[in-house]
Write an enzyme that holds these catalytic residues in place. Structure first.
Site, PDB file in Angstrom:
ATOM      1  N   GLU A 131      14.050   2.627  19.416  1.00  0.00           N
ATOM      2  CA  GLU A 131      13.325   3.819  19.846  1.00  0.00           C
ATOM      3  C   GLU A 131      12.660   3.914  21.108  1.00  0.00           C
ATOM      4  OE1 GLU A 131      10.423   3.575  16.271  1.00  0.00           O
ATOM      5  OE2 GLU A 131      12.000   3.862  14.947  1.00  0.00           O
ATOM      6  N   HIS A 140       9.912   9.157  14.312  1.00  0.00           N
ATOM      7  CA  HIS A 140       8.666   8.157  14.040  1.00  0.00           C
ATOM      8  C   HIS A 140       7.508   9.016  13.949  1.00  0.00           C
ATOM      9  CE1 HIS A 140       7.664   3.743  14.118  1.00  0.00           C
ATOM     10  NE2 HIS A 140       6.929   4.246  13.487  1.00  0.00           N
ATOM     11  N   ASN A 155      11.123   4.907   6.245  1.00  0.00           N
ATOM     12  CA  ASN A 155      10.085   5.313   7.404  1.00  0.00           C
ATOM     13  C   ASN A 155       9.426   3.814   7.364  1.00  0.00           C
ATOM     14  OD1 ASN A 155       8.780   5.738   4.909  1.00  0.00           O
ATOM     15  ND2 ASN A 155       7.791   7.386   5.474  1.00  0.00           N
ATOM     16  N   SER A 156      10.008   2.917   7.203  1.00  0.00           N
ATOM     17  CA  SER A 156       9.587   1.479   7.675  1.00  0.00           C
ATOM     18  C   SER A 156       9.691   1.017   8.721  1.00  0.00           C
ATOM     19  CB  SER A 156       9.603   0.361   6.384  1.00  0.00           C
ATOM     20  OG  SER A 156       8.801  -0.468   6.555  1.00  0.00           O
ATOM     21  N   ARG A 157      10.773   0.495   8.994  1.00  0.00           N
ATOM     22  CA  ARG A 157      11.252  -0.144  10.288  1.00  0.00           C
ATOM     23  C   ARG A 157      12.679  -0.081  10.497  1.00  0.00           C
ATOM     24  NH1 ARG A 157       6.870   0.828  11.822  1.00  0.00           N
ATOM     25  NH2 ARG A 157       5.374  -0.654  12.360  1.00  0.00           N
ATOM     26  N   ASP A 184      12.947   7.782   9.404  1.00  0.00           N
ATOM     27  CA  ASP A 184      12.007   8.248  10.369  1.00  0.00           C
ATOM     28  C   ASP A 184      11.941   7.310  11.397  1.00  0.00           C
ATOM     29  OD1 ASP A 184       9.401   9.663  11.632  1.00  0.00           O
ATOM     30  OD2 ASP A 184       8.307   8.091  10.576  1.00  0.00           O
ATOM     31  N   ARG A 200       0.925  -1.166  -0.046  1.00  0.00           N
ATOM     32  CA  ARG A 200      -0.090   0.228   0.094  1.00  0.00           C
ATOM     33  C   ARG A 200       0.977   1.153   0.061  1.00  0.00           C
ATOM     34  NH1 ARG A 200      -3.955  -3.246   3.595  1.00  0.00           N
ATOM     35  NH2 ARG A 200      -1.945  -3.339   4.922  1.00  0.00           N
ATOM     36  N   ILE A 201       1.826   1.400   0.789  1.00  0.00           N
ATOM     37  CA  ILE A 201       2.595   2.602   1.086  1.00  0.00           C
ATOM     38  C   ILE A 201       3.615   2.693  -0.342  1.00  0.00           C
ATOM     39  CG2 ILE A 201       4.200   3.822   2.454  1.00  0.00           C
ATOM     40  CD1 ILE A 201       2.771   2.592   5.159  1.00  0.00           C
ATOM     41  N   CYS A 222       8.974  -2.148   2.994  1.00  0.00           N
ATOM     42  CA  CYS A 222       8.483  -3.462   3.394  1.00  0.00           C
ATOM     43  C   CYS A 222       8.447  -3.639   4.694  1.00  0.00           C
ATOM     44  CB  CYS A 222       9.711  -4.596   2.849  1.00  0.00           C
ATOM     45  SG  CYS A 222      11.386  -4.340   3.212  1.00  0.00           S
ATOM     46  N   PRO A 223       7.692  -4.589   5.267  1.00  0.00           N
ATOM     47  CA  PRO A 223       7.647  -4.923   6.834  1.00  0.00           C
ATOM     48  C   PRO A 223       9.224  -5.461   7.388  1.00  0.00           C
ATOM     49  CG  PRO A 223       6.110  -6.135   5.579  1.00  0.00           C
ATOM     50  CD  PRO A 223       7.047  -5.775   4.532  1.00  0.00           C
ATOM     51  N   ASP A 227       9.345  -6.737  -4.636  1.00  0.00           N
ATOM     52  CA  ASP A 227       8.275  -7.239  -3.764  1.00  0.00           C
ATOM     53  C   ASP A 227       8.217  -8.588  -3.940  1.00  0.00           C
ATOM     54  OD1 ASP A 227       5.575  -8.006  -2.318  1.00  0.00           O
ATOM     55  OD2 ASP A 227       5.718  -5.809  -2.274  1.00  0.00           O
TER      56      ASP A 227
HETATM   57  P1  NAD Z   1       1.648  -3.620   3.059  1.00  0.00           P
HETATM   58  O1  NAD Z   1       1.346  -5.068   3.647  1.00  0.00           O
HETATM   59  O2  NAD Z   1       0.539  -3.050   2.299  1.00  0.00           O
HETATM   60  O3  NAD Z   1       2.770  -3.850   2.160  1.00  0.00           O
HETATM   61  C1  NAD Z   1       4.190  -4.473   2.407  1.00  0.00           C
HETATM   62  C2  NAD Z   1       4.705  -4.986   1.099  1.00  0.00           C
HETATM   63  O4  NAD Z   1       5.858  -5.740   1.426  1.00  0.00           O
HETATM   64  C3  NAD Z   1       3.704  -6.145   0.689  1.00  0.00           C
HETATM   65  O5  NAD Z   1       3.375  -5.987  -0.802  1.00  0.00           O
HETATM   66  C4  NAD Z   1       4.636  -7.390   0.907  1.00  0.00           C
HETATM   67  O6  NAD Z   1       4.303  -8.281  -0.254  1.00  0.00           O
HETATM   68  C5  NAD Z   1       5.868  -6.933   0.639  1.00  0.00           C
HETATM   69  N1  NAD Z   1       6.859  -7.988   1.311  1.00  0.00           N
HETATM   70  C6  NAD Z   1       6.845  -8.909   2.383  1.00  0.00           C
HETATM   71  N2  NAD Z   1       7.875  -9.436   2.562  1.00  0.00           N
HETATM   72  C7  NAD Z   1       9.017  -8.723   1.370  1.00  0.00           C
HETATM   73  C8  NAD Z   1      10.134  -8.897   1.326  1.00  0.00           C
HETATM   74  N3  NAD Z   1      10.987  -9.781   1.923  1.00  0.00           N
HETATM   75  N4  NAD Z   1      10.846  -8.042   0.476  1.00  0.00           N
HETATM   76  C9  NAD Z   1      10.211  -7.176  -0.284  1.00  0.00           C
HETATM   77  N5  NAD Z   1       8.975  -7.007   0.046  1.00  0.00           N
HETATM   78  C10 NAD Z   1       8.257  -7.727   0.690  1.00  0.00           C
HETATM   79  O7  NAD Z   1       2.239  -2.666   3.964  1.00  0.00           O
HETATM   80  P2  NAD Z   1       2.280  -1.024   4.227  1.00  0.00           P
HETATM   81  O8  NAD Z   1       0.812  -0.628   4.631  1.00  0.00           O
HETATM   82  O9  NAD Z   1       2.422  -0.593   2.989  1.00  0.00           O
HETATM   83  O10 NAD Z   1       3.226  -0.745   5.300  1.00  0.00           O
HETATM   84  C11 NAD Z   1       4.595  -1.031   4.921  1.00  0.00           C
HETATM   85  C12 NAD Z   1       5.279  -0.960   6.173  1.00  0.00           C
HETATM   86  O11 NAD Z   1       5.490   0.406   6.580  1.00  0.00           O
HETATM   87  C13 NAD Z   1       4.776  -1.549   7.348  1.00  0.00           C
HETATM   88  O12 NAD Z   1       5.343  -3.054   7.594  1.00  0.00           O
HETATM   89  C14 NAD Z   1       5.498  -0.816   8.421  1.00  0.00           C
HETATM   90  O13 NAD Z   1       6.579  -1.278   9.145  1.00  0.00           O
HETATM   91  C15 NAD Z   1       5.862   0.569   8.039  1.00  0.00           C
HETATM   92  N6  NAD Z   1       4.983   1.657   8.656  1.00  0.00           N
HETATM   93  C16 NAD Z   1       5.460   2.483   9.197  1.00  0.00           C
HETATM   94  C17 NAD Z   1       4.810   3.826   9.715  1.00  0.00           C
HETATM   95  C18 NAD Z   1       5.638   5.134  10.449  1.00  0.00           C
HETATM   96  O14 NAD Z   1       4.803   5.617  11.024  1.00  0.00           O
HETATM   97  N7  NAD Z   1       6.530   5.196  10.251  1.00  0.00           N
HETATM   98  C19 NAD Z   1       3.481   3.611   9.712  1.00  0.00           C
HETATM   99  C20 NAD Z   1       2.848   2.572   9.003  1.00  0.00           C
HETATM  100  C21 NAD Z   1       3.606   1.645   8.434  1.00  0.00           C
END
Ligand code: NAD
Length: 319
Positions: A266, A285, A235-237, A261, A157-158, A208-209, A177
């Protein structure tokens, strides 16, 4: 129903309302809860709402009234979900609430790297423009994004939202992905393997997660495959990046800049090597935190508890 919110402050520092929960029961809100007060504060509550406070099997045993745990976040690793399931406790999360805000923040970091708006504005307020010999000045290389390539790791999604914004800026997108959706491929956006993303991208953005397979995905070997002067955004993890490796690459100039981020621990620790690395922007964050996103999160959290109270729980993570 007795409802206790153990760490409500980051979700609602005062600009939102807990009324949605109050309509469902008797609510007690705590801004934060230290580990040694978790059991006492839950007491005989049936519903426990948390963001980052851990709820262990021992806590569940010490508070046998708990029937429901609502997590005010997407990630629910703070809850022992297996123990909750064994005890018949429903655990819910918020699957999505801030996609647009998180994507926007990735670009806020990138645009700051490209233009250093805050630095230049401060310089003007300090009088440097007033006393400048020329009609303009800048202290950093200014970067145009159009025509450059953004590599996006994690095209969910993001990641897709970031990809749309990148294309609106005239960038080409290379996406990696584990799951590929052919409908997302266009003249300016295609899937690629990681090595091609590392080699061809001017900007690499992580979406990615955090899994075992993605832990430390940006490390010194990956960085060695990247273009000199690459920009890295995360800004994922935090643990997606080996921080010492990134700090070394920033200090050596191999990586031109980073916009982060999230970090490995943290709040950030004072000895995090990224704090002293060159051209490293770090925010605390905040990607998820615009009021609009937090309101959406609040609405979904209330709807989750209402659905549970009505006997038809939704967004259950421990079915
Ligand atoms: P999502 O589940 O829609 O997208 C994650 C994508 O990563 C999926 O398409 C999945 O197939 C892919 N993926 C899984 N394993 C993978 C790998 N080994 N290599 C590459 N891609 C892989 O999630 P989202 O809503 O897009 O969120 C993504 C990440 O953003 C979350 O996991 C979270 O860590 C982070 N996030 C951060 C904040 C923040 O405040 N900084 C807020 C929300 C989410």
């Amino acid at each position: 129903m007795k409802i206790v919110i153990l760490d409500g402050y980051t979700e609602n520092p005062g600009d939102l309302s807990w009324q949605g929960f109050e309509a469902l029961g008797d609510v007690q809100v705590y801004d934060r809860t230290p580990a040694d007060q978790i059991v006492a504060r839950i007491g005989d509550a049936q519903a426990v709402i948390v963001n980052k406070v851990p709820i262990t099997a021992q806590t569940m045993d010490a508070c046998p009234s708990i029937r429901y745990i609502g997590v005010l976040a997407t990630g629910y690793n703070v809850i022992d979900v297996a123990a909750a399931k064994q005890r018949g406790i429903v655990v819910t999360n918020i699957p999505t609430y801030g996609t647009a805000a998180v994507a926007q923040m990735a670009f806020a970091l990138l645009l700051e790297v490209c233009h250093h708006v805050a630095h230049h504005s401060d310089a003007v307020h300090e009088g440097r423009w007033e006393h400048n010999d020329d009609w303009c000045f800048w202290d950093y290389p200014l970067i145009e994004l159009a025509g450059k390539t953004m590599g996006i790791i994690g095209f969910g999604r993001i990641g897709q939202n970031v990809g749309q914004i990148a294309q609106a800026f005239g960038m080409k997108v290379l996406a990696y992905d584990t799951y590929q959706n052919p409908a997302l491929v266009s003249e300016t956006c295609r899937y690629a393997q990681l090595d091609e993303i590392f080699a061809a991208s001017d900007v690499i953005s992580l979406h990615c997660p955090l899994f075992d397979s993605t832990l430390g995905i940006i490390n010194k070997d990956a960085i060695a495959k990247m273009k000199d002067g690459v920009i890295i955004l995360n800004n994922s993890r935090g643990p997606l990046i080996v921080e010492q490796d990134l700090a070394d690459a920033l200090n050596a100039g191999k990586v031109y800049a980073a916009g982060l981020d999230v970090v490995s621990t943290e709040p950030i620790k004072g000895d995090n090597p990224l704090l002293k690395a060159k051209n490293c922007l770090i925010t605390p964050h905040i990607s998820w935190a615009p009021k609009e996103s937090r309101q959406r999160l609040m609405d979904i959290a209330v709807a989750n508890l209402k659905a549970f109270a009505d006997g038809a729980p939704v967004n259950v993570v421990n079915k």
